[in-house]
Write a protein that holds these residues in place. Structure first.
Motif, PDB file in Angstrom:
ATOM      1  N   GLN A   1       0.845  -1.189   0.000  1.00 32.58           N
ATOM      2  CA  GLN A   1       0.000   0.000   0.000  1.00 32.58           C
ATOM      3  C   GLN A   1       0.879   1.237   0.000  1.00 32.58           C
ATOM      4  O   GLN A   1       1.780   1.361   0.821  1.00 32.58           O
ATOM      5  CB  GLN A   1      -0.927   0.029   1.217  1.00 32.58           C
ATOM      6  CG  GLN A   1      -1.959  -1.036   1.196  1.00 32.58           C
ATOM      7  CD  GLN A   1      -3.108  -0.764   2.149  1.00 32.58           C
ATOM      8  OE1 GLN A   1      -4.207  -1.158   1.841  1.00 32.58           O
ATOM      9  NE2 GLN A   1      -2.899  -0.117   3.273  1.00 32.58           N
ATOM     10  N   GLU A   2       0.611   2.141  -0.932  1.00 33.87           N
ATOM     11  CA  GLU A   2       1.301   3.431  -0.982  1.00 33.87           C
ATOM     12  C   GLU A   2       0.291   4.489  -0.574  1.00 33.87           C
ATOM     13  O   GLU A   2      -0.730   4.664  -1.237  1.00 33.87           O
ATOM     14  CB  GLU A   2       1.814   3.714  -2.394  1.00 33.87           C
ATOM     15  CG  GLU A   2       2.852   2.725  -2.864  1.00 33.87           C
ATOM     16  CD  GLU A   2       3.209   2.903  -4.326  1.00 33.87           C
ATOM     17  OE1 GLU A   2       2.415   3.497  -5.085  1.00 33.87           O
ATOM     18  OE2 GLU A   2       4.292   2.438  -4.706  1.00 33.87           O
ATOM     19  N   GLY A   3       0.588   5.213   0.517  1.00 39.79           N
ATOM     20  CA  GLY A   3      -0.391   6.149   1.033  1.00 39.79           C
ATOM     21  C   GLY A   3       0.105   7.563   1.236  1.00 39.79           C
ATOM     22  O   GLY A   3      -0.419   8.277   2.095  1.00 39.79           O
ATOM     23  N   ASN A   4       1.107   7.987   0.502  1.00 43.19           N
ATOM     24  CA  ASN A   4       1.532   9.384   0.611  1.00 43.19           C
ATOM     25  C   ASN A   4       0.425  10.317   0.122  1.00 43.19           C
ATOM     26  O   ASN A   4      -0.295   9.996  -0.823  1.00 43.19           O
ATOM     27  CB  ASN A   4       2.776   9.644  -0.242  1.00 43.19           C
ATOM     28  CG  ASN A   4       4.059   9.327   0.490  1.00 43.19           C
ATOM     29  OD1 ASN A   4       4.038   8.641   1.496  1.00 43.19           O
ATOM     30  ND2 ASN A   4       5.162   9.819  -0.026  1.00 43.19           N
ATOM     31  N   PHE A   5       0.327  11.484   0.767  1.00 42.86           N
ATOM     32  CA  PHE A   5      -0.521  12.537   0.223  1.00 42.86           C
ATOM     33  C   PHE A   5       0.204  13.174  -0.955  1.00 42.86           C
ATOM     34  O   PHE A   5       1.427  13.070  -1.085  1.00 42.86           O
ATOM     35  CB  PHE A   5      -0.833  13.589   1.289  1.00 42.86           C
ATOM     36  CG  PHE A   5      -1.708  13.070   2.392  1.00 42.86           C
ATOM     37  CD1 PHE A   5      -3.026  12.720   2.148  1.00 42.86           C
ATOM     38  CD2 PHE A   5      -1.203  12.915   3.675  1.00 42.86           C
ATOM     39  CE1 PHE A   5      -3.834  12.242   3.154  1.00 42.86           C
ATOM     40  CE2 PHE A   5      -2.012  12.435   4.699  1.00 42.86           C
ATOM     41  CZ  PHE A   5      -3.330  12.090   4.438  1.00 42.86           C
ATOM     42  N   GLN A   6      -0.523  13.869  -1.790  1.00 42.01           N
ATOM     43  CA  GLN A   6       0.064  14.473  -2.989  1.00 42.01           C
ATOM     44  C   GLN A   6       1.221  15.407  -2.635  1.00 42.01           C
ATOM     45  O   GLN A   6       2.261  15.390  -3.282  1.00 42.01           O
ATOM     46  CB  GLN A   6      -1.012  15.225  -3.776  1.00 42.01           C
ATOM     47  CG  GLN A   6      -0.541  15.728  -5.102  1.00 42.01           C
ATOM     48  CD  GLN A   6      -1.690  16.245  -5.952  1.00 42.01           C
ATOM     49  OE1 GLN A   6      -2.834  16.292  -5.532  1.00 42.01           O
ATOM     50  NE2 GLN A   6      -1.387  16.642  -7.164  1.00 42.01           N
ATOM     51  N   GLU A   7       1.059  16.207  -1.570  1.00 41.81           N
ATOM     52  CA  GLU A   7       2.103  17.158  -1.197  1.00 41.81           C
ATOM     53  C   GLU A   7       3.348  16.466  -0.624  1.00 41.81           C
ATOM     54  O   GLU A   7       4.416  17.057  -0.548  1.00 41.81           O
ATOM     55  CB  GLU A   7       1.572  18.201  -0.208  1.00 41.81           C
ATOM     56  CG  GLU A   7       0.987  17.649   1.060  1.00 41.81           C
ATOM     57  CD  GLU A   7      -0.498  17.292   0.947  1.00 41.81           C
ATOM     58  OE1 GLU A   7      -1.082  16.972   1.989  1.00 41.81           O
ATOM     59  OE2 GLU A   7      -1.068  17.319  -0.161  1.00 41.81           O
ATOM     60  N   GLN A   8       3.222  15.188  -0.231  1.00 36.32           N
ATOM     61  CA  GLN A   8       4.379  14.437   0.265  1.00 36.32           C
ATOM     62  C   GLN A   8       5.214  13.854  -0.887  1.00 36.32           C
ATOM     63  O   GLN A   8       6.319  13.399  -0.669  1.00 36.32           O
ATOM     64  CB  GLN A   8       3.924  13.299   1.180  1.00 36.32           C
ATOM     65  CG  GLN A   8       3.329  13.791   2.482  1.00 36.32           C
ATOM     66  CD  GLN A   8       2.719  12.665   3.281  1.00 36.32           C
ATOM     67  OE1 GLN A   8       1.931  11.869   2.765  1.00 36.32           O
ATOM     68  NE2 GLN A   8       3.079  12.591   4.552  1.00 36.32           N
TER      69      GLN A   8
END
Length: 197
Positions: free
Chosen positions: A58-65
């Motif tokens: 699972q990849e769960g970074n927010f866009q700004e990250q």
């Protein structure tokens, strides 16, 4: 007659196709991230292997990250073709602009999903690539309201060239045919002129 049938059976067994070997280590993430290397901004978001049951990345970074993902170096043969396959799904809600999922082969983008919303349903993805020897597969992305979840990553040898392999344009065909006609006309004219001498 008996020898004929035994020979035919032996030939059939030898001719039977052998399943292609998956070059990816830990393709289903049952062993965590063993065999994989973390890339991008992996440590800044919620990027992990989820279990029990069928494990998945699972990849769960927010866009700004920024983009986060994993990569693996594969033992390939230069000039051979390989099929990359995996199952992917988005778990977020309304990720029309806050989702990106990328698949790279030696740093070149071979597949990308932007702003999809496949909630809870795996979608099979498949790409054909050319090997250069010791190739690097990288999978990364971000999802602002959920996760890019993927599983069953495989890279297997295939005989089929990539679908985007160079195909001559119609103008190239016309130029080639015109060149053949011109050469044919010159050769025909040359024969006639020799016949008149």
């Amino acid at each position: 007659m008996k020898q004929f049938f035994l020979g035919a059976m032996f030939a059939f067994v030898l001719a039977a196709p052998v399943a292609a070997q998956n070059l990816v280590t830990n393709d289903g993430f049952e062993d965590g991230l063993n065999g994989w290397t973390q890339v991008g901004n992996f440590g800044t978001g919620y990027n992990y292997v989820t279990c029990p049951g069928d494990c998945a990345m699972q990849e769960g970074n927010f866009q700004e990250q920024g983009l986060a993902g994993i990569s693996q170096q594969l033992a390939t043969t230069a000039g051979d073709y390989y099929q990359i396959s995996l199952d992917w799904m988005a778990t977020g809600v309304n990720d029309t602009s806050g989702l990106q999922f990328d698949i790279f082969w030696n740093g070149g983008l071979v597949g990308q999903i932007l702003g999809d919303n496949y909630i809870g349903v795996y979608t099979p993805l498949s790409y054909t690539v050319a090997g250069i020897g010791n190739d690097l597969l990288t999978i990364e992305g971000f999802s602002s309201s959920g996760y890019n979840r993927f599983d069953h990553v495989s890279v297997v040898h295939t005989d089929a060239p990539p679908p985007n392999a160079a195909v001559p344009e119609p103008a190239s065909w016309a130029l080639m045919l015109g060149g053949f006609a011109l050469v044919g006309g010159v050769l025909r004219t040359r024969r006639r002129s020799v016949a008149f001498i």
